[in-house]
Design a protein around this motif. Sequence first.
Motif, mmCIF file in Angstrom:
data_model
loop_
_atom_site.group_PDB
_atom_site.id
_atom_site.type_symbol
_atom_site.label_atom_id
_atom_site.label_comp_id
_atom_site.label_asym_id
_atom_site.label_seq_id
_atom_site.Cartn_x
_atom_site.Cartn_y
_atom_site.Cartn_z
ATOM 1 N N VAL A 99 14.452 16.690 -0.009
ATOM 2 C CA VAL A 99 13.794 15.493 0.510
ATOM 3 C C VAL A 99 14.633 14.293 0.108
ATOM 4 C CG1 VAL A 99 11.725 14.063 0.470
ATOM 5 C CG2 VAL A 99 11.517 16.563 0.315
ATOM 6 N N VAL A 100 15.047 13.517 1.084
ATOM 7 C CA VAL A 100 15.782 12.276 0.845
ATOM 8 C C VAL A 100 14.820 11.149 1.166
ATOM 9 C CG1 VAL A 100 17.775 10.869 1.476
ATOM 10 C CG2 VAL A 100 17.939 13.375 1.536
ATOM 11 N N GLY A 101 14.522 10.321 0.189
ATOM 12 C CA GLY A 101 13.555 9.272 0.473
ATOM 13 C C GLY A 101 13.342 8.309 -0.670
ATOM 14 N N SER A 102 12.243 7.584 -0.548
ATOM 15 C CA SER A 102 11.929 6.535 -1.504
ATOM 16 C C SER A 102 10.989 7.051 -2.583
ATOM 17 C CB SER A 102 11.276 5.345 -0.787
ATOM 18 O OG SER A 102 10.047 5.750 -0.198
ATOM 19 N N VAL A 103 11.078 6.407 -3.740
ATOM 20 C CA VAL A 103 10.149 6.644 -4.846
ATOM 21 C C VAL A 103 9.749 5.270 -5.359
ATOM 22 C CG1 VAL A 103 12.068 6.980 -6.481
ATOM 23 C CG2 VAL A 103 9.777 7.797 -7.064
ATOM 24 N N ASN A 104 8.446 5.042 -5.477
ATOM 25 C CA ASN A 104 7.938 3.722 -5.848
ATOM 26 C C ASN A 104 6.913 3.811 -6.957
ATOM 27 O OD1 ASN A 104 9.292 2.305 -3.761
ATOM 28 N ND2 ASN A 104 7.670 2.808 -2.311
ATOM 29 N N ALA A 105 6.808 2.738 -7.715
ATOM 30 C CA ALA A 105 5.673 2.527 -8.607
ATOM 31 C C ALA A 105 4.656 1.744 -7.773
ATOM 32 C CB ALA A 105 6.099 1.741 -9.839
ATOM 33 N N ASP A 106 3.558 2.399 -7.420
ATOM 34 C CA ASP A 106 2.544 1.783 -6.560
ATOM 35 C C ASP A 106 1.473 1.088 -7.390
ATOM 36 O OD1 ASP A 106 3.876 2.925 -4.430
ATOM 37 O OD2 ASP A 106 2.267 4.319 -3.890
ATOM 38 N N MET A 107 1.209 -0.165 -7.074
ATOM 39 C CA MET A 107 0.086 -0.889 -7.665
ATOM 40 C C MET A 107 -1.057 -0.761 -6.662
ATOM 41 S SD MET A 107 -1.572 -2.923 -9.764
ATOM 42 C CE MET A 107 -0.451 -3.697 -10.888
ATOM 43 N N LEU A 108 -2.030 0.068 -6.995
ATOM 44 C CA LEU A 108 -3.173 0.293 -6.117
ATOM 45 C C LEU A 108 -4.257 -0.715 -6.452
ATOM 46 C CD1 LEU A 108 -4.628 2.106 -4.016
ATOM 47 C CD2 LEU A 108 -5.483 3.422 -5.955
ATOM 48 N N VAL A 109 -4.681 -1.473 -5.462
ATOM 49 C CA VAL A 109 -5.778 -2.421 -5.656
ATOM 50 C C VAL A 109 -6.856 -2.140 -4.615
ATOM 51 C CG1 VAL A 109 -4.453 -4.254 -6.782
ATOM 52 C CG2 VAL A 109 -4.551 -4.200 -4.316
ATOM 53 N N GLU A 110 -8.047 -1.885 -5.102
ATOM 54 C CA GLU A 110 -9.184 -1.657 -4.213
ATOM 55 C C GLU A 110 -9.835 -3.005 -3.935
ATOM 56 O OE1 GLU A 110 -11.692 1.364 -5.981
ATOM 57 O OE2 GLU A 110 -9.918 2.467 -6.624
ATOM 58 N N ILE A 111 -10.019 -3.289 -2.648
ATOM 59 C CA ILE A 111 -10.600 -4.573 -2.246
ATOM 60 C C ILE A 111 -11.682 -4.330 -1.204
ATOM 61 C CG2 ILE A 111 -8.576 -5.992 -2.805
ATOM 62 C CD1 ILE A 111 -7.694 -5.796 0.102
ATOM 63 N N GLY A 112 -12.645 -5.258 -1.150
ATOM 64 C CA GLY A 112 -13.736 -5.136 -0.184
ATOM 65 C C GLY A 112 -13.309 -5.454 1.236
ATOM 66 N N ARG A 113 -12.317 -6.324 1.360
ATOM 67 C CA ARG A 113 -11.787 -6.730 2.669
ATOM 68 C C ARG A 113 -10.424 -7.351 2.445
ATOM 69 N NH1 ARG A 113 -11.960 -12.136 2.898
ATOM 70 N NH2 ARG A 113 -13.392 -13.203 1.501
ATOM 71 N N LEU A 114 -9.659 -7.492 3.498
ATOM 72 C CA LEU A 114 -8.356 -8.149 3.405
ATOM 73 C C LEU A 114 -8.549 -9.659 3.278
ATOM 74 C CD1 LEU A 114 -6.309 -6.225 6.129
ATOM 75 C CD2 LEU A 114 -6.125 -6.012 3.653
ATOM 76 N N PRO A 115 -7.722 -10.318 2.487
ATOM 77 C CA PRO A 115 -7.848 -11.776 2.373
ATOM 78 C C PRO A 115 -7.355 -12.468 3.641
ATOM 79 C CG PRO A 115 -5.966 -10.987 1.102
ATOM 80 C CD PRO A 115 -6.663 -9.773 1.641
ATOM 81 N N ILE A 172 0.784 3.650 -10.269
ATOM 82 C CA ILE A 172 0.769 5.102 -10.090
ATOM 83 C C ILE A 172 2.026 5.498 -9.325
ATOM 84 C CG2 ILE A 172 -1.751 5.301 -10.153
ATOM 85 C CD1 ILE A 172 -1.722 5.444 -7.080
ATOM 86 N N PRO A 173 2.498 6.743 -9.487
ATOM 87 C CA PRO A 173 3.697 7.167 -8.757
ATOM 88 C C PRO A 173 3.428 7.254 -7.258
ATOM 89 C CG PRO A 173 2.821 8.974 -10.073
ATOM 90 C CD PRO A 173 1.989 7.772 -10.369
ATOM 91 N N GLY A 174 4.420 6.853 -6.466
ATOM 92 C CA GLY A 174 4.288 6.903 -5.015
ATOM 93 C C GLY A 174 5.642 6.843 -4.341
ATOM 94 N N GLY A 175 5.603 6.508 -3.070
ATOM 95 C CA GLY A 175 6.797 6.492 -2.232
ATOM 96 C C GLY A 175 6.696 7.653 -1.245
ATOM 97 N N LYS A 176 6.995 7.391 0.005
ATOM 98 C CA LYS A 176 6.831 8.429 1.047
ATOM 99 C C LYS A 176 7.633 9.686 0.724
ATOM 100 C CE LYS A 176 4.538 5.743 4.078
ATOM 101 N NZ LYS A 176 3.327 5.251 3.515
ATOM 102 N N GLY A 177 8.898 9.532 0.368
ATOM 103 C CA GLY A 177 9.732 10.704 0.073
ATOM 104 C C GLY A 177 9.271 11.435 -1.174
ATOM 105 N N ALA A 178 8.976 10.683 -2.240
ATOM 106 C CA ALA A 178 8.528 11.295 -3.492
ATOM 107 C C ALA A 178 7.214 12.036 -3.287
ATOM 108 C CB ALA A 178 8.381 10.230 -4.570
ATOM 109 N N ASN A 179 6.295 11.459 -2.513
ATOM 110 C CA ASN A 179 5.019 12.122 -2.246
ATOM 111 C C ASN A 179 5.230 13.439 -1.494
ATOM 112 O OD1 ASN A 179 3.683 10.022 -3.477
ATOM 113 N ND2 ASN A 179 3.068 9.033 -1.578
ATOM 114 N N GLN A 180 6.129 13.444 -0.516
ATOM 115 C CA GLN A 180 6.409 14.673 0.236
ATOM 116 C C GLN A 180 7.045 15.725 -0.659
ATOM 117 O OE1 GLN A 180 8.792 13.445 3.557
ATOM 118 N NE2 GLN A 180 7.099 12.371 4.536
ATOM 119 N N ALA A 181 7.981 15.315 -1.500
ATOM 120 C CA ALA A 181 8.631 16.265 -2.407
ATOM 121 C C ALA A 181 7.619 16.858 -3.381
ATOM 122 C CB ALA A 181 9.772 15.576 -3.161
#
Length: 153
Positions: free
Chosen positions: A39-55, A70-79
């Motif tokens: 898998v060739v792709g991205s790996v990210n540190a994801d800041m997950l924020v739960e919100i009631g609605r978009l600002p 939390i760990p994330g990134g499309k490529g890292a998640n697939q791997a």
Amino acid sequence: ARMPANQWLVDVNSSLNEQMLTSATEKTLKKKNLKPMVVVGSVNADMLVEIGRLPVPGETLSCTGGGSFIPGGKGANQAAAAALLDYPTYFVGQVGDDSHATMLRKALEDSGVRLDYTTTAEGPCGQAVVMLLPTGENSIIIIGGANRAWSSP
């Protein structure tokens, strides 16, 4: 320093085919003539924020939950998903040299992903702000970081 994107891809296939497959699952896959997944792709540190609605523009909202990286990134998640299914998986990508790198590498390794072709770039890891609505919909803002540190060939 930026490294050429193709530097890690040139001999990946041939070197992976030459490596010994040791686990029972990998031996079974070898018998079935299946190749390891790369898998060739991205790996990210994801800041997950739960919100009631978009600002709306100019508005500040407080989150209702989340707020940690939390760990994330499309490529890292697939791997990670493939490795958790016991499929031999290699991740080709870059982490930064900041405090998120250890968490991201550990998460991939703990999922069973091989990091033989994952390198460290100077600067921060990729990051994302994931705004999660109660409906499950999300909006994501990415900060490329090490994911964008590849140089042209």
